[in-house]
Design a protein around this motif. Structure first.
Motif, PDB file in Angstrom:
ATOM      1  N   ILE A  71       0.786  -1.109  -0.017  1.00  0.00           N
ATOM      2  CA  ILE A  71       0.064   0.032   0.061  1.00  0.00           C
ATOM      3  C   ILE A  71       0.673   1.315  -0.114  1.00  0.00           C
ATOM      4  N   ILE A  72       1.995   1.410   0.958  1.00  0.00           N
ATOM      5  CA  ILE A  72       2.878   2.455   1.052  1.00  0.00           C
ATOM      6  C   ILE A  72       3.767   2.723  -0.444  1.00  0.00           C
ATOM      7  N   THR A  73       4.166   1.502  -0.913  1.00  0.00           N
ATOM      8  CA  THR A  73       4.816   1.753  -2.112  1.00  0.00           C
ATOM      9  C   THR A  73       3.955   2.074  -3.305  1.00  0.00           C
ATOM     10  N   ALA A  74       2.782   1.366  -3.499  1.00  0.00           N
ATOM     11  CA  ALA A  74       1.972   1.862  -4.747  1.00  0.00           C
ATOM     12  C   ALA A  74       1.363   3.146  -4.458  1.00  0.00           C
ATOM     13  N   GLY A  75       1.109   3.503  -3.177  1.00  0.00           N
ATOM     14  CA  GLY A  75       0.492   5.010  -3.081  1.00  0.00           C
ATOM     15  C   GLY A  75       1.713   5.740  -3.399  1.00  0.00           C
TER      16      GLY A  75
ATOM     17  N   LEU B  60      11.132   8.794   0.245  1.00  0.00           N
ATOM     18  CA  LEU B  60       9.997   8.957   1.151  1.00  0.00           C
ATOM     19  C   LEU B  60       9.371   7.413   1.372  1.00  0.00           C
ATOM     20  N   VAL B  61       9.294   6.849   0.221  1.00  0.00           N
ATOM     21  CA  VAL B  61       8.547   5.432  -0.058  1.00  0.00           C
ATOM     22  C   VAL B  61       9.750   4.370   0.988  1.00  0.00           C
ATOM     23  N   ALA B  62      10.986   4.502   0.659  1.00  0.00           N
ATOM     24  CA  ALA B  62      12.110   3.633   1.323  1.00  0.00           C
ATOM     25  C   ALA B  62      11.779   3.979   2.874  1.00  0.00           C
ATOM     26  N   CYS B  63      11.893   5.144   3.310  1.00  0.00           N
ATOM     27  CA  CYS B  63      11.833   5.413   4.750  1.00  0.00           C
ATOM     28  C   CYS B  63      10.408   4.916   5.368  1.00  0.00           C
ATOM     29  N   ALA B  64       9.366   4.862   4.620  1.00  0.00           N
ATOM     30  CA  ALA B  64       7.997   4.328   5.351  1.00  0.00           C
ATOM     31  C   ALA B  64       8.064   2.972   5.060  1.00  0.00           C
ATOM     32  N   VAL B  65       8.499   2.543   4.073  1.00  0.00           N
ATOM     33  CA  VAL B  65       8.307   0.975   3.896  1.00  0.00           C
ATOM     34  C   VAL B  65       9.438   0.183   4.944  1.00  0.00           C
ATOM     35  N   VAL B  66      10.738   0.676   4.890  1.00  0.00           N
ATOM     36  CA  VAL B  66      11.732   0.125   5.855  1.00  0.00           C
ATOM     37  C   VAL B  66      11.143   0.304   7.545  1.00  0.00           C
ATOM     38  N   GLY B  67      10.653   1.365   7.785  1.00  0.00           N
ATOM     39  CA  GLY B  67      10.024   1.860   9.061  1.00  0.00           C
ATOM     40  C   GLY B  67       9.132   0.745   9.369  1.00  0.00           C
TER      41      GLY B  67
END
Length: 251
Positions: free
Chosen positions: A104-108, A146-153
């Motif tokens: 969801i994070i990556t696609a969004g 931003l996607v990398a920070c959120a996904v890894v988090g």
């Protein structure tokens, strides 16, 4: 009841010229996404499978920019399908929760990046001007970070990645997605324009400069391969990203 059935069939036939190309394009995108993710699934970081190069995200950006945001629903579907087939994530159980959140994070994130670029009044997906290329690079740079920070988090919260490895995993995820966009998206956007051969000049006398550049790019690729594999470093994979420099130049 029969009347309603006839109406449904009539509507399907009426909009056939719209939904048939949509289904074909979406299906081709799903298949290409999984294939690209599979061939680039090398040297993954930890069990979440962060790879040093993710060309599938470059394909996603190209689809959104070329055929429009109407294909946004296919993006999370492609990512989830890839998780199930390439990384063999179980479809049931608590392990699926962080994967779904990650999808969801990556696609969004990349759908929003495509929206930002398409809403720019001066952005042209054909990339005819330097302004268009710079806009793609800047939006890609910020969105992938931003996607990398959120996904890894998200993975840290679910204990799939150690908190001590947060920035290392974020860096790898950021570089993998950003390099994927830099190497795949511009090439697809240019090759799918109305007259891709015009980039080499319409007259034979204009072919000299592009051919010289192609020769220089081939030499750069050969030089990068020699640096990585020819100097016999103890761990040549640490120099793996050098191969992306001439690749980005070509793209």
């Amino acid at each position: 009841m029969q009347r309603y059935g006839v109406q449904v069939v009539t509507l399907v036939l009426k909009y056939r010229k719209t939904w048939v190309p949509y289904v074909i394009t979406a299906t081709a995108y799903l298949a290409a996404y999984v294939v690209l993710d599979r061939i680039s699934f090398l040297h993954p970081f930890s069990e979440v499978g962060i790879t040093p190069w993710d060309p599938s995200q470059g394909l996603t950006m190209a689809i959104l920019l070329r055929v429009g945001l109407c294909y946004a629903p296919a993006v999370p579907l492609a990512m989830l399908l890839s998780e199930l087939t390439v990384r063999h994530v179980m479809i049931t159980g608590p392990a699926m929760i962080p994967i779904v959140i990650s999808v969801i994070i990556t696609a969004g994130g990349y759908i929003c990046a495509g929206y930002v670029l398409l809403m720019m009044s001066r952005f042209d997906p054909y990339l005819y001007r330097l302004h268009d290329v710079v806009a793609l690079m800047l939006v890609g740079l910020v969105s992938t970070f931003l996607v990398a920070c959120a996904v890894v988090g998200n993975f840290v919260v679910f204990d799939l990645v150690s908190s001590h490895d947060y920035w290392l995993a974020t860096l790898r995820s950021w570089l993998g997605d950003f390099v994927g966009i830099l190497t795949i998206t511009p090439a697809l956007l240019v090759l799918t324009c109305d007259r891709p051969w015009a980039r080499f000049g319409e007259h034979k006398r204009n072919l000299a400069l592009p051919l010289m550049e192609i020769a220089a790019q081939l030499m750069a690729i050969g030089g990068a391969v020699w640096l990585v594999f020819g100097l016999e470093f103890p761990d040549e994979l640490k120099l793996f990203y050098l191969l992306f420099l001439p690749t980005i130049w070509v793209a």
